[in-house]
Write a protein that holds these residues in place. Structure first.
Motif, mmCIF file in Angstrom:
data_model
loop_
_atom_site.group_PDB
_atom_site.id
_atom_site.type_symbol
_atom_site.label_atom_id
_atom_site.label_comp_id
_atom_site.label_asym_id
_atom_site.label_seq_id
_atom_site.Cartn_x
_atom_site.Cartn_y
_atom_site.Cartn_z
ATOM 1 N N THR A 163 2.024 -8.457 91.475
ATOM 2 C CA THR A 163 2.994 -7.364 91.562
ATOM 3 C C THR A 163 2.313 -6.013 91.371
ATOM 4 O O THR A 163 2.542 -5.063 92.119
ATOM 5 C CB THR A 163 4.097 -7.544 90.498
ATOM 6 O OG1 THR A 163 4.740 -8.806 90.695
ATOM 7 C CG2 THR A 163 5.137 -6.433 90.599
ATOM 8 N N GLU B 58 8.638 -4.846 89.648
ATOM 9 C CA GLU B 58 9.224 -5.403 90.870
ATOM 10 C C GLU B 58 10.213 -4.441 91.507
ATOM 11 O O GLU B 58 10.397 -4.440 92.729
ATOM 12 C CB GLU B 58 9.908 -6.733 90.556
ATOM 13 C CG GLU B 58 8.934 -7.860 90.228
ATOM 14 C CD GLU B 58 9.629 -9.143 89.812
ATOM 15 O OE1 GLU B 58 10.874 -9.123 89.648
ATOM 16 O OE2 GLU B 58 8.944 -10.169 89.631
ATOM 17 N N GLN C 55 7.811 -6.713 83.865
ATOM 18 C CA GLN C 55 7.716 -7.393 85.157
ATOM 19 C C GLN C 55 8.835 -6.931 86.085
ATOM 20 O O GLN C 55 8.599 -6.575 87.250
ATOM 21 C CB GLN C 55 7.777 -8.898 84.952
ATOM 22 C CG GLN C 55 7.891 -9.712 86.235
ATOM 23 C CD GLN C 55 6.600 -9.800 87.005
ATOM 24 O OE1 GLN C 55 5.536 -9.943 86.408
ATOM 25 N NE2 GLN C 55 6.662 -9.714 88.330
#
Length: 462
Positions: free
Chosen positions: A157, A125, A121
């Motif tokens: 995302t 990002e 993640q």
């Protein structure tokens, strides 16, 4: 519309990790040796300061079995991969570092995140959409997020970086051959589909019992547990394939639409103390090998209460399956290795008087890895023709010549999303298990124990 442009470079993030050495590289070796990845360039990246020699040593070890068995062409291709590969040390969460590496590679590039979900993640990002080259594919390992909310956030995302058909949420457990075997069995046999419903089926069990224990994977597994690791990410997908309505085709859109429809209708209902169970193994032995208490394994935080055996009852609220329990179970360090789906049919409404013998319900069992089929039927026994006996009809189902991760990688390299979990499906799988995880965290369901090498706690069915 799915792009069919072949990937030129496979970039593995987390190249020094366990997943890469144990599964990804051996799967790639088989794929390359069988001629399924011509011209592919392999690049590794990780936080460890590995030298080129260390990276090559990992590749040599992972390629060794395939190299010894491959034909001349396969050995040449494996050699080409080794000679063209490189390793890069980088912090994937650092601003600009991953984008900088992508800019150096020949595209299209498939970026395989062999990393913990949280790091994946953060890495995504840190990427800016204008620095992701056209055609890049992003490959996410399970579990996809850690909750419905986190999965939705990760989907958002990823969607800002590449199109949905360039996102592969991989499920190595469901190989292409397994998917097609289930679909072929269900929809190519006219005698089966008419009884594939609540009128004739009593229950469906999907079981993945392992004889392996923690095996040094505490860093990942102790934060996941059996429900997140296997049921949420794998067994729900098998359940959906067992329960879908007949699709118009086995193309990815028709099939994934059908899977999504089933999962939207699925839930695990309260009370969770009745419809779910969890347990953790204690010290024991498996095939003469001593297994330590899970809570005392290196890297385990016993206060987390991580389960190593989980069972849930899923209900599918639709016309076909209303009232039929789908029981999903997975565990580690169990005495009997068992990987199968079991369909139990309802007993016949009336057995003519005079017959004796077996009166157990008929069962259809689909084994996974290797894929097998077994159908238990009652037939007149030898000698006394009025005495019924149980006979099992067995068959071996089609198998792929690739390893599970080889099948996954082939889909990634060719742009085939059939084995990839779609965004909405990934979120729905978490929606189904999130209430259970919260109930377990509150202590609503007791954490039982079972000695390693047994079939589970004493009050569980074997």
């Amino acid at each position: 519309m799915t792009s069919q442009t072949s990937v030129k470079t496979l970039l593995i993030l987390g190249a020094s990790g366990d997943l890469t050495g144990r599964l990804l590289l051996p799967g790639l070796a088989r794929l390359v040796a069988r001629g399924h990845a011509p011209g592919l360039v392999l690049v590794g990246a990780g936080s460890d300061p590995w030298t080129p020699e260390q990276w090559l040593e990992r590749i040599e070890e992972s390629f060794a079995d395939e190299n010894s068995q491959a034909e001349a062409y396969g050995r040449r291709e494996l050699k080409r991969i080794r000679e063209s590969t490189s390793y890069h040390q980088l912090d994937v969460t650092g601003e600009g570092q991953l984008a900088g590496l992508l800019a150096q590679l020949e595209g299209p590039v498939a970026v395989y995140f062999a990393l913990p979900p949280r790091i994946s993640q953060l890495a995504c990002e840190a990427l800016a959409s204008d620095r992701v080259p056209a055609g890049t594919r992003l490959v996410m390992e399970k579990p996809f997020g850690s909750s419905e909310e986190s999965a939705r956030h990760l989907n958002e995302t990823l969607a800002a970086l590449v199109p949905e058909d360039h996102i592969h949420r991989v499920d190595h457990f469901l190989g292409k051959a397994t998917v097609l075997n289930i679909l072929g069995l269900r929809f190519a046999n006219n005698f089966l589909e008419p009884v594939w419903n609540r009128e004739h089926i009593e229950k469906v069990e999907i079981i993945f019992d392992e004889d392996l224990a923690l095996e040094g994977r505490a860093r990942y597994y102790d934060g996941a547990g059996a429900l997140r690791d296997m049921i949420q990410s794998h067994l729900l997908q098998i359940m959906a394939l067992m329960a879908i309505e007949p699709p118009a085709s086995v193309g990815e859109r028709d099939l994934r639409d059908a899977v999504a429809t089933v999962l939207r209708a699925s839930s695990i209902k309260a009370p969770y103390a009745r419809n779910t169970r969890r347990a953790r193994y204690t010290a024991g032995s498996i095939d003469g090998r001593k297994v330590p208490d899970y809570a005392k394994e290196t890297g385990v935080d016993a206060s987390r209460g991580t389960e190593t055996l989980a069972e849930v009852q899923v209900e599918i609220d639709n016309w076909r399956w209303q009232g039929v329990p789908f029981i999903l179970r997975s565990g580690k360090a169990l005495g009997n290795k068992r990987k199968e789906a079991v369909v139990t049919f309802r007993p016949p409404p009336h057995l003519p008087k005079g017959f004796t013998g077996v009166d157990a319900p008929n069962q259809l069992r689909i084994g996974f890895g290797p894929d097998t089929l077994a159908f238990d039927v009652d037939v007149n026994g030898p000698g006394n023709v009025l005495s019924l006996d149980r006979a099992t009809l067995k068959a071996e189902l089609s198998a792929s010549d690739l390893l599970p991760y080889g099948e996954v990688l082939e889909g990634i390299l060719t742009g085939d999303p059939l084995l990839s979990v779609r965004a909405d499906t990934a979120e729905d799988c978490w929606r189904i298990v999130d209430p259970v995880l919260k109930a377990w965290a509150r202590g609503s369901v007791p954490l039982q124990e079972y000695p390693a090498g047994t079939s589970g706690p004493g009050d569980w069915l074997a």
